[in-house]
Design a protein around this motif. Structure first.
Motif, PDB file in Angstrom:
ATOM      1  N   SER A 136       0.830  -1.200   0.000  1.00  0.00           N
ATOM      2  CA  SER A 136       0.000   0.000   0.000  1.00  0.00           C
ATOM      3  C   SER A 136       0.871   1.259   0.000  1.00  0.00           C
ATOM      4  O   SER A 136       1.658   1.488   0.924  1.00  0.00           O
ATOM      5  N   ALA A 137       0.742   2.061  -1.059  1.00  0.00           N
ATOM      6  CA  ALA A 137       1.415   3.362  -1.195  1.00  0.00           C
ATOM      7  C   ALA A 137       2.935   3.265  -1.237  1.00  0.00           C
ATOM      8  O   ALA A 137       3.618   4.248  -1.006  1.00  0.00           O
ATOM      9  N   TRP A 138       3.482   2.089  -1.547  1.00  0.00           N
ATOM     10  CA  TRP A 138       4.930   1.959  -1.710  1.00  0.00           C
ATOM     11  C   TRP A 138       5.298   2.263  -3.152  1.00  0.00           C
ATOM     12  O   TRP A 138       4.836   1.576  -4.072  1.00  0.00           O
ATOM     13  N   PRO A 139       6.141   3.269  -3.411  1.00  0.00           N
ATOM     14  CA  PRO A 139       6.493   3.637  -4.783  1.00  0.00           C
ATOM     15  C   PRO A 139       7.398   2.601  -5.436  1.00  0.00           C
ATOM     16  O   PRO A 139       8.141   1.884  -4.764  1.00  0.00           O
ATOM     17  N   ALA A 140       7.341   2.530  -6.776  1.00  0.00           N
ATOM     18  CA  ALA A 140       8.152   1.579  -7.530  1.00  0.00           C
ATOM     19  C   ALA A 140       8.954   2.303  -8.601  1.00  0.00           C
ATOM     20  O   ALA A 140       8.490   3.283  -9.188  1.00  0.00           O
ATOM     21  N   LEU A 141      10.149   1.813  -8.849  1.00  0.00           N
ATOM     22  CA  LEU A 141      10.988   2.267  -9.950  1.00  0.00           C
ATOM     23  C   LEU A 141      10.771   1.301 -11.104  1.00  0.00           C
ATOM     24  O   LEU A 141      11.098   0.111 -10.992  1.00  0.00           O
ATOM     25  N   CYS A 142      10.220   1.788 -12.211  1.00  0.00           N
ATOM     26  CA  CYS A 142       9.779   0.931 -13.310  1.00  0.00           C
ATOM     27  C   CYS A 142      10.586   1.241 -14.572  1.00  0.00           C
ATOM     28  O   CYS A 142      10.776   2.413 -14.916  1.00  0.00           O
ATOM     29  N   PHE A 143      11.033   0.194 -15.267  1.00  0.00           N
ATOM     30  CA  PHE A 143      11.777   0.339 -16.518  1.00  0.00           C
ATOM     31  C   PHE A 143      10.948  -0.253 -17.652  1.00  0.00           C
ATOM     32  O   PHE A 143      10.569  -1.426 -17.603  1.00  0.00           O
ATOM     33  N   GLY A 144      10.696   0.554 -18.692  1.00  0.00           N
ATOM     34  CA  GLY A 144       9.948   0.080 -19.839  1.00  0.00           C
ATOM     35  C   GLY A 144      10.824  -0.664 -20.825  1.00  0.00           C
ATOM     36  O   GLY A 144      12.048  -0.770 -20.653  1.00  0.00           O
ATOM     37  N   PRO A 145      10.235  -1.182 -21.909  1.00  0.00           N
ATOM     38  CA  PRO A 145      11.012  -1.914 -22.902  1.00  0.00           C
ATOM     39  C   PRO A 145      12.049  -1.059 -23.620  1.00  0.00           C
ATOM     40  O   PRO A 145      13.004  -1.577 -24.197  1.00  0.00           O
ATOM     41  N   ASP A 146      11.884   0.277 -23.581  1.00  0.00           N
ATOM     42  CA  ASP A 146      12.857   1.188 -24.187  1.00  0.00           C
ATOM     43  C   ASP A 146      13.900   1.665 -23.178  1.00  0.00           C
ATOM     44  O   ASP A 146      14.660   2.601 -23.457  1.00  0.00           O
ATOM     45  N   ASN A 147      13.946   1.020 -22.002  1.00  0.00           N
ATOM     46  CA  ASN A 147      14.872   1.378 -20.913  1.00  0.00           C
ATOM     47  C   ASN A 147      14.466   2.640 -20.170  1.00  0.00           C
ATOM     48  O   ASN A 147      15.142   3.027 -19.215  1.00  0.00           O
ATOM     49  N   ARG A 148      13.397   3.311 -20.591  1.00  0.00           N
ATOM     50  CA  ARG A 148      12.978   4.516 -19.888  1.00  0.00           C
ATOM     51  C   ARG A 148      12.543   4.155 -18.469  1.00  0.00           C
ATOM     52  O   ARG A 148      11.861   3.162 -18.236  1.00  0.00           O
ATOM     53  N   ALA A 149      12.952   4.999 -17.519  1.00  0.00           N
ATOM     54  CA  ALA A 149      12.649   4.761 -16.104  1.00  0.00           C
ATOM     55  C   ALA A 149      11.665   5.796 -15.591  1.00  0.00           C
ATOM     56  O   ALA A 149      11.708   6.967 -15.987  1.00  0.00           O
ATOM     57  N   GLN A 150      10.793   5.369 -14.713  1.00  0.00           N
ATOM     58  CA  GLN A 150       9.884   6.289 -14.026  1.00  0.00           C
ATOM     59  C   GLN A 150       9.568   5.725 -12.660  1.00  0.00           C
ATOM     60  O   GLN A 150       9.715   4.530 -12.413  1.00  0.00           O
ATOM     61  N   ILE A 151       9.147   6.612 -11.765  1.00  0.00           N
ATOM     62  CA  ILE A 151       8.756   6.182 -10.427  1.00  0.00           C
ATOM     63  C   ILE A 151       7.241   6.277 -10.315  1.00  0.00           C
ATOM     64  O   ILE A 151       6.659   7.350 -10.507  1.00  0.00           O
ATOM     65  N   ALA A 152       6.614   5.136 -10.050  1.00  0.00           N
ATOM     66  CA  ALA A 152       5.165   5.062  -9.878  1.00  0.00           C
ATOM     67  C   ALA A 152       4.853   5.232  -8.396  1.00  0.00           C
ATOM     68  O   ALA A 152       5.187   4.349  -7.589  1.00  0.00           O
TER      69      ALA A 152
END
Length: 285
Positions: A136-152
């Motif tokens: 619950s409400a724990w942020p994630a560091l996500c990498f897409g197939p193009d290597n782009r990173a974002q924090i959800a």
């Protein structure tokens, strides 16, 4: 006497308390910063250009049962960061999610050991396969197939995410500090930060729990570092005795920081999962 002797020997193996900078691999650079006030700190900053050709991201895979979505009490097998790097032919790796179970009584009595079963806390995705769901409400560091990173911020990564790890604390959001909701004391820390475009990732490792060498950083200090780097978002990963930064060299894995497990400097803790990178060789490799 034996623990004291081991501690004394281990102290001599720590990286020097001197500034350093190097281009480790193509698209990956490293800096070591030294601070004396308000307490001793050794700070390691890795900058990764996710657009660089040859840069590839990998998160520790989950067990078959966890990936297939079957009821699984445990999701991964614990490894040290060096073992994760070596087993997956990586060039750089750090520890990642908080995890359970964990205990540390003496240098000979701790859990998990290498090969023990572990449970990852928060989102974890490896090669497109999710094996740990968001807390619950724990942020994630996500990498897409193009290597782009974002924090959800809520831990739910976008469809198509290939690799992801999580934290229980977001430090920076939309370029602004996030209020700290807990007691903030210096500690060994690991932070991941990204820019607004998602093509640059910073890994910040602050050694801690070692008076006179490096006491650690507060969450507020980590936030200041992220803002200095002009990060758009940043999260605080598992720290303490888990804090480890390892690179590949021609002679095998080399630890760039001073981890401390069971109160022994330079001893790596087996942890539940990791974040790693492959890259082309650089001039200082």
């Amino acid at each position: 006497m034996i623990p004291l002797l081991l501690y004394s020997i281990a102290q001599g193996l720590r990286p020097l308390r001197t500034p350093a900078a190097a281009r480790l691999f193509a698209g990956i650079t490293y800096e070591r910063e030294i601070a004396e006030q308000p307490w001793p700190q050794v700070i390691h900053i890795v900058t990764i250009d996710l657009d660089e050709a040859g840069v590839d991201v990998l998160v520790s895979p989950g067990t078959a049962a966890a990936v297939e979505g079957e009821p699984a009490e445990f999701e991964t097998i614990a490894l040290t960061t060096s073992d994760f790097l070596a087993q997956n032919d990586l060039d750089l790796a750090i520890n990642a999610n908080f995890f359970a179970p964990f205990s540390e009584t003496t240098p000979w009595n701790f859990y998990p050991g290498p090969g023990d079963e572990t449970r990852v806390l928060g989102t974890a995705i490896s090669n497109g396969e999710a094996y740990s769901l968001p807390e619950s409400a724990w942020p994630a560091l996500c990498f897409g197939p193009d290597n782009r990173a974002q924090i959800a911020p809520e831990g739910t990564c976008p469809d198509g995410t290939q690799q992801a790890i999580a934290s229980k604390q977001q430090l920076v959001s939309a370029g602004a500090p996030v209020p700290i909701q807990e007691k903030d004391t210096p500690y060994a820390r690991v932070m991941a930060a990204v820019n607004a475009r998602g093509d640059r990732l910073w890994l910040v490792i602050v050694d801690g729990k070692q008076p006179g060498y490096s006491v650690g950083a507060t969450l507020a200090q980590l936030t200041e570092i992220a803002l200095r780097l002009e990060a758009a978002a940043a999260i605080n990963l598992d720290g303490g005795g888990s804090t480890t930064l390892v690179i590949n060299t021609p002679t095998g894995p080399r630890t760039l920081n001073a981890p401390i497990h069971t109160k022994l400097p330079m001893r790596q803790r087996p942890v539940a999962n990791h974040l790693g990178f492959r890259a082309a060789p650089g001039p200082d490799s």
